[in-house]
Scaffold this active site. Structure first.
Site: not given
Ligand code: ADP
Length: 407
Positions: A7, A91, A180, A241, A384
């Site tokens: 990743n 990923r 996601h 964010r 993940e």
């Protein structure tokens, strides 16, 4: 068979080596601050941690070499030769409209990842460098790209189109992609297992709540809507964010704060969210500590976050004409029972009935609603890397490509 999961972030490289027979992590680690002073490699294997501070790693290419060397080392290694790696799963942040599933990496896939770099400039180009570095070292090992956007490619046009002119979509590819995806897919599979029901008959709302957060509506195993959009900036308020805002604010900020467009975008990504609201921290553990000390703005930040998540849940109940379960995951979703409590309170009209005692725990995968609750509420410990490894194995098995010595 061992799957190596990679990743790559803009200045980091996370990895895991997973033995897929028992789905056990043999080794995991991260290279941080790549290309910045003070690069560190942290490697965990055989119950031990190895940390190399100020490692001489100049770029992602050298990071791959250092990780492979560590995996092979006699002291901290978990494999004796690279032939023991059956396949590599990467990923990849953005698959655009091209990929609705993971894909074996051939020249065409690599080219498509490169082209989608326009949509994910901080992530896709770095992934290309990492894939090419792996190809140099592990020439014969099959490689699979697992896209963060793929799970949401099932969104219908009424959910993925913005109210812009249609040519913004056809000519410029401006649409909602969602992110996601790997985590939402894992949550769906795990939730169905925990409920003992078929994925195909469930209406689920999956809430991945971490530094970056998104909620998805998943009907009969298919993502039909999700809160992140063209970029991960859309959705509810996150750690740093801003989430959904009136686009006219951008120009107003530029004028009033004398910022250029890059400055505003950077501010919306890194200076807003619960950090901006509280003025204290983006980390929910810190926010609760400030709340205990009587800090009102930290409480307001938590409330804004929870209220926005609740509104998304409400809209997804409407979008699916019902819901069977609400699923929480991610650092906040898995651990912060205060946040889970605030999001799920006053949802009696939906038939949500939380078992306060069950909810009062951190990092435990379980159902936290009462047996009488019409809608199940549950915590899933998302994984993940494991999902990427499963997808990698699945793609390799489908196309009959597994490293011959690793079977
Ligand atoms: P990322 O998006 O970076 O992967 P994570 O999923 O790790 O983020 O989530 C980070 C958030 O999870 C932080 O706000 C942190 O406060 C929260 N978190 C992590 N562990 C706990 C905990 N034990 N209790 C409460 N919140 C936690």
């Amino acid at each position: 068979m061992n799957i190596f999961v990679v990743n790559a972030g803009s200045s980091s490289l996370k990895y895991q080596m997973i033995d897929m027979e028992l789905e056990i992590v043999l080794a995991s680690g991260i290279v941080e601050r790549i290309g910045i002073e003070g690069t560190t490699l942290k490697h965990h294997a055989n119950g031990e941690d190895k940390v190399i501070e100020n490692a001489s790693i100049a770029d992602h290419n050298e990071a791959v070499e250092a990780v492979v060397e560590t995996l092979l080392s006699s002291e901290y290694g978990v494999i004796e030769s690279i032939e023991q790696i059956g396949a590599i799963g990467f990923r990849i942040a953005h698959g655009g409209e091209r990929f609705s599933d993971a894909s074996l990496i051939d020249d065409l896939t690599l080219q498509a990842i490169r082209e989608n770099g326009e949509l994910a400039p901080l992530h896709n180009p770095v992934s290309v460098v990492v894939i090419e570095a792996c190809k140099r070292i592990m020439t014969d090992t099959p490689m699979v790209a697992v896209f963060d956007t793929a799970f949401h490619q099932t969104l219908p046009s009424k959910a993925f189109l913005y109210g812009l002119s249609y040519d913004a979509y056809t000519d410029l590819k401006i649409r909602r992609y969602g992110f996601h995806g790997t985590s939402h897919k894992y949550m769906v599979m795990q939730a169905a297992k925990m409920l003992g029901r078929d994925i195909g008959e469930l209406k689920l709302i999956t809430c991945h709540l971490g530094n970056g957060s998104s909620v998805s509506a998943v009907k009969n195993g298919v993502s039909i809507d999700t809160s992140m959009g063209f970029t991960p900036l859309e959705g509810f308020v996150m750690g740093t964010r801003c989430g959904d805002i009136d686009p006219a604010i951008v120009q107003y900020l530029m004028k009033k704060k004398d910022m250029d467009i890059e400055g505003v975008i950077d501010y919306l990504n890194t200076g807003c969210g619960v950090l901006g609201l509280s003025g204290k921290s983006s980390d929910f553990r810190d926010l609760w500590k400030h709340v205990e000390l009587g800090d009102e703005r930290s409480m307001i930040a938590i409330e804004v976050f929870c209220y926005r998540v609740k509104k998304y849940i409400g809209s997804y109940v409407a979008a699916m004409n019902g819901v069977d379960a609400i699923v929480f995951a991610g650092g906040i979703g898995e651990n912060d029972f205060g946040v889970r409590g605030l999001i799920t309170e006053e949802l009696e009209f939906l038939g949500v009935d939380i078992d306060r005692e069950q909810n009062n725990s951190r990092g435990v995968q379980k159902i936290i609603s009462t047996p009488d609750s019409k809608v199940a509420v549950m915590v899933v410990l998302t994984d993940e890397e494991l999902m990427i490894a499963r997808d990698t194995l699945d793609i390799c098995s489908r196309v009959g490509e597994v490293h011959r010595d690793a079977v």
